[in-house]
Design an enzyme around this catalytic site. Sequence first.
Site, PDB file in Angstrom:
ATOM      1  N   ASP A   7       0.890  -1.159   0.000  1.00 30.60           N
ATOM      2  CA  ASP A   7       0.000   0.000   0.000  1.00 30.60           C
ATOM      3  C   ASP A   7       0.929   1.211   0.000  1.00 30.60           C
ATOM      4  OD1 ASP A   7      -2.329   1.573   0.183  1.00 30.60           O
ATOM      5  OD2 ASP A   7      -2.116   1.694   2.353  1.00 30.60           O
ATOM      6  N   GLU A  68      -1.067  -1.233  -4.879  1.00 28.70           N
ATOM      7  CA  GLU A  68      -2.293  -0.465  -5.112  1.00 28.70           C
ATOM      8  C   GLU A  68      -2.081   0.479  -6.285  1.00 28.70           C
ATOM      9  OE1 GLU A  68      -5.025   1.110  -1.924  1.00 28.70           O
ATOM     10  OE2 GLU A  68      -4.170   2.968  -2.664  1.00 28.70           O
ATOM     11  N   ASP A 141      -2.740   1.228   6.874  1.00 29.14           N
ATOM     12  CA  ASP A 141      -1.896   0.968   5.698  1.00 29.14           C
ATOM     13  C   ASP A 141      -1.421  -0.486   5.693  1.00 29.14           C
ATOM     14  OD1 ASP A 141      -1.357   4.021   4.932  1.00 29.14           O
ATOM     15  OD2 ASP A 141      -1.053   3.769   7.088  1.00 29.14           O
TER      16      ASP A 141
END
EC number: 3.1.21.10
Length: 177
Positions: A7, A68, A141
Amino acid sequence: MRVLGVDPGLTRCGIGVVEGVAGRPLTMLGVGVVRTPADAEIGDRLVLVERGIEEWLDTHRPEMVAVERVFSQHNVRTVMGTAQASAVAMLCAARRGLPVALHTPSEVKAAVTGSGRADKAQVGAMVTRLLRLDAPPKPADAADALALAICHIWRAPAQNRLQRAVAAHHATKGRTA
């Protein structure tokens, strides 16, 4: 399949490693966050992110990296840092010859919770349940990185079948032309 989920972020880059196959219980092998000081120079921060990701790659030896996909946000400064951290993750994987998959936030949320509009608490709760953890990983996160890895493990078989079907279609089309 062992997947390192990333992330991306400059201040907090979530990292999680999940192992398993679609349709079977998954196992978390590690979760954490690579942090950089907000007042450091951008180049120094990117080096810290790179070192952190390299350490995770060395330790866990994933077969795949899921990152991501950066999408347009209202805050251009935030999206730039996220995109730069994302590029570092992709570079680290590519340097090792590891395939990289990009998943949008809504794809990940839909895969893990059933809704592309789920909030961070819902994602954390489902990651906790799916990986049989005692509590949601903190910060968010870290949970998001695990969700990325889970999403990829679950989506990869379908994506691979689709890619093979497209390739076969193109090969057949080329012979009949």
